[in-house]
Scaffold this motif. Sequence first.
Motif, PDB file in Angstrom:
ATOM      1  N   SER A  16       1.022  -1.458  -0.163  1.00 57.08           N
ATOM      2  CA  SER A  16      -0.054  -0.148   0.117  1.00 57.08           C
ATOM      3  C   SER A  16       0.955   1.034  -0.028  1.00 57.08           C
ATOM      4  O   SER A  16       0.100   2.589  -0.255  1.00 57.08           O
ATOM      5  CB  SER A  16      -0.789   0.150   0.561  1.00 57.08           C
ATOM      6  OG  SER A  16      -2.198  -0.654   1.167  1.00 57.08           O
ATOM      7  N   ALA A  17       1.897   1.359   0.679  1.00 55.83           N
ATOM      8  CA  ALA A  17       3.139   2.832   0.699  1.00 55.83           C
ATOM      9  C   ALA A  17       3.651   2.945  -0.459  1.00 55.83           C
ATOM     10  O   ALA A  17       3.556   3.347  -1.075  1.00 55.83           O
ATOM     11  CB  ALA A  17       4.313   2.483   1.910  1.00 55.83           C
ATOM     12  N   ALA A  21       3.264   5.780  -3.253  1.00 51.45           N
ATOM     13  CA  ALA A  21       4.598   6.170  -3.636  1.00 51.45           C
ATOM     14  C   ALA A  21       4.658   6.669  -5.118  1.00 51.45           C
ATOM     15  O   ALA A  21       5.303   8.036  -5.249  1.00 51.45           O
ATOM     16  CB  ALA A  21       5.666   5.653  -2.971  1.00 51.45           C
ATOM     17  N   THR A  22       4.108   5.906  -5.735  1.00 50.97           N
ATOM     18  CA  THR A  22       4.340   5.896  -7.461  1.00 50.97           C
ATOM     19  C   THR A  22       2.890   6.876  -7.448  1.00 50.97           C
ATOM     20  O   THR A  22       3.673   7.372  -8.585  1.00 50.97           O
ATOM     21  CB  THR A  22       3.618   4.861  -8.056  1.00 50.97           C
ATOM     22  OG1 THR A  22       2.314   4.246  -7.623  1.00 50.97           O
ATOM     23  CG2 THR A  22       4.462   3.667  -6.948  1.00 50.97           C
ATOM     24  N   LEU A  29       9.407  -2.018  -5.011  1.00 53.01           N
ATOM     25  CA  LEU A  29       8.867  -2.746  -4.209  1.00 53.01           C
ATOM     26  C   LEU A  29       9.481  -3.874  -4.826  1.00 53.01           C
ATOM     27  O   LEU A  29       9.485  -4.322  -5.348  1.00 53.01           O
ATOM     28  CB  LEU A  29       7.594  -2.797  -4.030  1.00 53.01           C
ATOM     29  CG  LEU A  29       7.016  -3.724  -2.652  1.00 53.01           C
ATOM     30  CD1 LEU A  29       7.266  -3.452  -1.969  1.00 53.01           C
ATOM     31  CD2 LEU A  29       5.499  -4.121  -2.963  1.00 53.01           C
ATOM     32  N   VAL A  30       9.787  -4.974  -3.876  1.00 53.35           N
ATOM     33  CA  VAL A  30      10.929  -6.381  -3.826  1.00 53.35           C
ATOM     34  C   VAL A  30       9.955  -7.009  -2.577  1.00 53.35           C
ATOM     35  O   VAL A  30      10.513  -6.935  -1.494  1.00 53.35           O
ATOM     36  CB  VAL A  30      12.322  -5.910  -3.950  1.00 53.35           C
ATOM     37  CG1 VAL A  30      12.729  -7.651  -3.798  1.00 53.35           C
ATOM     38  CG2 VAL A  30      13.196  -5.347  -4.879  1.00 53.35           C
ATOM     39  N   PHE A  31       9.709  -8.454  -3.397  1.00 55.00           N
ATOM     40  CA  PHE A  31       9.104  -9.073  -2.283  1.00 55.00           C
ATOM     41  C   PHE A  31      10.607 -10.430  -2.501  1.00 55.00           C
ATOM     42  O   PHE A  31      10.296 -11.235  -3.486  1.00 55.00           O
ATOM     43  CB  PHE A  31       7.628  -9.975  -2.738  1.00 55.00           C
ATOM     44  CG  PHE A  31       7.084  -8.814  -2.617  1.00 55.00           C
ATOM     45  CD1 PHE A  31       6.546  -8.523  -1.602  1.00 55.00           C
ATOM     46  CD2 PHE A  31       6.044  -8.635  -3.613  1.00 55.00           C
ATOM     47  CE1 PHE A  31       5.283  -7.324  -1.456  1.00 55.00           C
ATOM     48  CE2 PHE A  31       5.154  -7.562  -3.591  1.00 55.00           C
ATOM     49  CZ  PHE A  31       4.506  -7.409  -2.290  1.00 55.00           C
ATOM     50  N   GLY A  48      -3.000  -6.294  -9.240  1.00 51.35           N
ATOM     51  CA  GLY A  48      -4.610  -5.759  -9.065  1.00 51.35           C
ATOM     52  C   GLY A  48      -4.807  -4.228  -8.750  1.00 51.35           C
ATOM     53  O   GLY A  48      -5.711  -3.570  -9.003  1.00 51.35           O
ATOM     54  N   GLN A  49      -4.464  -4.051  -7.519  1.00 45.10           N
ATOM     55  CA  GLN A  49      -4.584  -2.733  -7.001  1.00 45.10           C
ATOM     56  C   GLN A  49      -4.282  -1.971  -8.142  1.00 45.10           C
ATOM     57  O   GLN A  49      -4.793  -0.354  -7.894  1.00 45.10           O
ATOM     58  CB  GLN A  49      -3.414  -2.967  -5.608  1.00 45.10           C
ATOM     59  CG  GLN A  49      -4.421  -4.062  -4.777  1.00 45.10           C
ATOM     60  CD  GLN A  49      -5.414  -3.256  -4.136  1.00 45.10           C
ATOM     61  OE1 GLN A  49      -5.642  -1.950  -3.365  1.00 45.10           O
ATOM     62  NE2 GLN A  49      -6.814  -4.542  -4.530  1.00 45.10           N
ATOM     63  N   ALA A  50      -3.288  -1.651  -8.613  1.00 39.83           N
ATOM     64  CA  ALA A  50      -2.449  -0.759  -9.150  1.00 39.83           C
ATOM     65  C   ALA A  50      -3.132  -0.261 -10.646  1.00 39.83           C
ATOM     66  O   ALA A  50      -3.792   0.829 -10.525  1.00 39.83           O
ATOM     67  CB  ALA A  50      -1.003  -1.032  -9.838  1.00 39.83           C
TER      68      ALA A  50
END
Length: 163
Positions: A16-17, A21-22, A29-31, A48-50
Amino acid sequence: MLDEVVGRAADLRAASAFLRATATGPAGLVFAGEAGIGKTTLWSHVIGQARERSTAVLSARPVAAESRLAFAGLADLLGPVPEGILARLPEPQRHALAVALLREGAAGRRLDQRAVGAATLGVLTELSKAGPVIVAIDDVQWLDRPSAPGLAVAARGRGRFPA
């Protein structure tokens, strides 16, 4: 979509952060972690959120079998980019990217990796004029070697993107 991601509250907060920020500038962001811990689920959630926020998303999901195919990752990412965006690039960059994406033949010219990188940066810069753009790569370890330098050039040029 939140019910798809279970037990990853900290990662969801980071996602979410990142999405917030984008809206104001470059962000990353890295997972990371072992196979099977749900990184792809989180990756899909962020995409999906984006998209729900009308953010442009260029995505690639490279696999081991394609890791030896030149520019497969770049083709996944930039394949959907409208021809009009590519037409705005300087000729050497446009041609190099068109060859890398198999839209044109090399016509006897050697493919210039630097031109592919500059073209990738140019495409991202053009797309970002309309709003935030997310480049999302799942399983980056399988990204083909020729695609990586083009993306590295684009990452280094991120300060050029409009805020």
